[in-house]
Design a protein around this motif. Structure first.
Motif, PDB file in Angstrom:
ATOM      1  N   UNK A 205      51.164  38.815  34.596  1.00 18.23           N
ATOM      2  CA  UNK A 205      52.539  39.764  34.397  1.00 18.23           C
ATOM      3  C   UNK A 205      52.248  40.604  33.620  1.00 18.23           C
ATOM      4  N   UNK A 206      53.123  41.132  32.925  1.00 18.78           N
ATOM      5  CA  UNK A 206      52.983  42.558  32.071  1.00 18.78           C
ATOM      6  C   UNK A 206      52.358  42.022  30.887  1.00 18.78           C
ATOM      7  N   UNK A 207      52.326  40.995  30.254  1.00 14.58           N
ATOM      8  CA  UNK A 207      51.751  40.953  28.930  1.00 14.58           C
ATOM      9  C   UNK A 207      50.369  40.255  29.069  1.00 14.58           C
ATOM     10  N   UNK A 208      49.927  39.859  30.359  1.00 15.70           N
ATOM     11  CA  UNK A 208      48.574  39.134  30.440  1.00 15.70           C
ATOM     12  C   UNK A 208      47.792  39.773  31.821  1.00 15.70           C
ATOM     13  N   UNK A 209      48.252  40.780  32.310  1.00 17.54           N
ATOM     14  CA  UNK A 209      47.632  41.118  33.427  1.00 17.54           C
ATOM     15  C   UNK A 209      45.988  41.397  33.559  1.00 17.54           C
ATOM     16  N   UNK A 210      45.640  41.836  32.532  1.00 17.72           N
ATOM     17  CA  UNK A 210      44.088  42.269  32.263  1.00 17.72           C
ATOM     18  C   UNK A 210      43.234  40.865  32.326  1.00 17.72           C
ATOM     19  N   UNK A 211      43.942  39.941  31.505  1.00 12.28           N
ATOM     20  CA  UNK A 211      43.207  38.821  31.389  1.00 12.28           C
ATOM     21  C   UNK A 211      43.274  37.904  32.854  1.00 12.28           C
ATOM     22  N   UNK A 212      44.137  38.087  33.487  1.00  9.31           N
ATOM     23  CA  UNK A 212      44.446  37.536  34.924  1.00  9.31           C
ATOM     24  C   UNK A 212      43.382  38.220  35.813  1.00  9.31           C
ATOM     25  N   UNK A 213      43.222  39.457  35.650  1.00 13.15           N
ATOM     26  CA  UNK A 213      42.183  40.231  36.750  1.00 13.15           C
ATOM     27  C   UNK A 213      40.886  39.904  36.519  1.00 13.15           C
ATOM     28  N   UNK A 214      40.443  39.683  34.913  1.00 15.56           N
ATOM     29  CA  UNK A 214      39.302  39.204  34.699  1.00 15.56           C
ATOM     30  C   UNK A 214      38.748  37.983  35.311  1.00 15.56           C
ATOM     31  N   UNK A 215      39.822  37.195  35.366  1.00 14.17           N
ATOM     32  CA  UNK A 215      39.572  35.707  36.052  1.00 14.17           C
ATOM     33  C   UNK A 215      39.854  35.894  37.481  1.00 14.17           C
ATOM     34  N   UNK A 216      39.895  36.913  37.997  1.00  9.04           N
ATOM     35  CA  UNK A 216      39.952  36.820  39.599  1.00  9.04           C
ATOM     36  C   UNK A 216      41.169  36.964  40.272  1.00  9.04           C
ATOM     37  N   UNK A 217      42.494  37.390  39.444  1.00 10.78           N
ATOM     38  CA  UNK A 217      43.665  37.622  40.220  1.00 10.78           C
ATOM     39  C   UNK A 217      43.623  38.569  41.454  1.00 10.78           C
TER      40      UNK A 217
END
Ligand SMILES: *Cc1c(COP(=O)(O)O)cnc(C)c1O
Length: 231
Positions: A205-217
């Protein structure tokens, strides 16, 4: 919100996705931006649409149906991402292209039975209560395999993957932990159900988008950073 601001915000989020994908060795085209438009008036969605946004996520069925009506002239792909009660499944099955929040077999069975025959199968993500929080909806991580096996049998649904809303965490390393666990659960499902196209991790979501993409979102659900803070 001003149309120009929405367009600027949207472009800034798109740039963040590209930058993050490059840094983590991913193809930016492998991450779909879902604009989360709950509580926003139809005119705000139209502004984002005019700037090329096609996927919109809504949480509240009644509100969503009103906007679907107002925006019926647009070629929007509608995603339902909020809690779904069984008395609302028919309207959801008739109006949406995706449901991200399936966490019980009963809801999935109703969606399959109520999906109109003239429409393609409804895309489904199972919502996982990845941090096992009392207050949150979602299937428990150790029950995902069982639910997925049953949902995969339903004729008018297309099981696409998993969705989660982790507990809030401040730093990126901590944010990555639940996302990495969700990615691992999807890997296990792929091994369990090899004939199904399990290609979706709806996380970030807005606050954790980058972390999610790094993990394969593969789908990031962004509201605030596009449309501003909600009341
Ligand atoms: C509101 C909401 C979002 C968007 O959250 P922001 O922090 O505003 O980006 C994403 N996913 C779900 C399920 C939501 O309810």
């Amino acid at each position: 919100m001003r149309k120009g601001t929405i367009v600027e915000n949207l472009n800034a989020v798109r740039e963040r996705i590209v930058t993050c994908c490059r840094a983590s060795g991913r193809d930016p085209a492998s991450v779909m931006l879902l604009a989360v438009s709950k509580t926003r008036p139809a005119v705000d969605l139209r502004a984002a649409y005019d700037a090329g946004q096609r996927h919109f996520g809504e949480n509240y069925l009644q509100e969503a149906l009103e906007k679907l009506g107002e925006l019926a002239d647009l070629d929007i792909c509608w995603h339902f991402i909020g809690p779904l009660q069984s008395n609302k499944t028919r309207a959801a099955a008739e109006a949406f292209h995706w449901i991200h929040s399936v966490d019980r077999l009963k809801i999935a069975q109703r969606l399959s039975a109520q999906r109109p025959a003239r429409m393609p199968p409804l895309n489904i993500c199972l919502q996982v209560n990845i941090d096992c929080e009392e207050s949150k909806s979602g299937v428990a991580p150790d029950r995902v395999a069982e639910l997925a096996a049953a949902v995969a049998q339903l004729p008018n649904l297309k099981l696409r993957g998993l969705m989660a809303i982790p507990a809030a965490r401040q730093d990126a390393a901590a944010q990555r932990q639940p996302f990495a666990r969700l990615a691992e659960l999807l890997q296990q499902l792929r091994a369990q159900l090899p004939e199904h196209p399990l290609d979706t991790l709806s996380m970030g979501m807005s606050g954790d988008m980058e972390a999610a993409i790094e993990c394969g979102a593969t789908i990031v659900r962004i509201g605030t950073d596009i449309f501003g803070a909600r009341d």
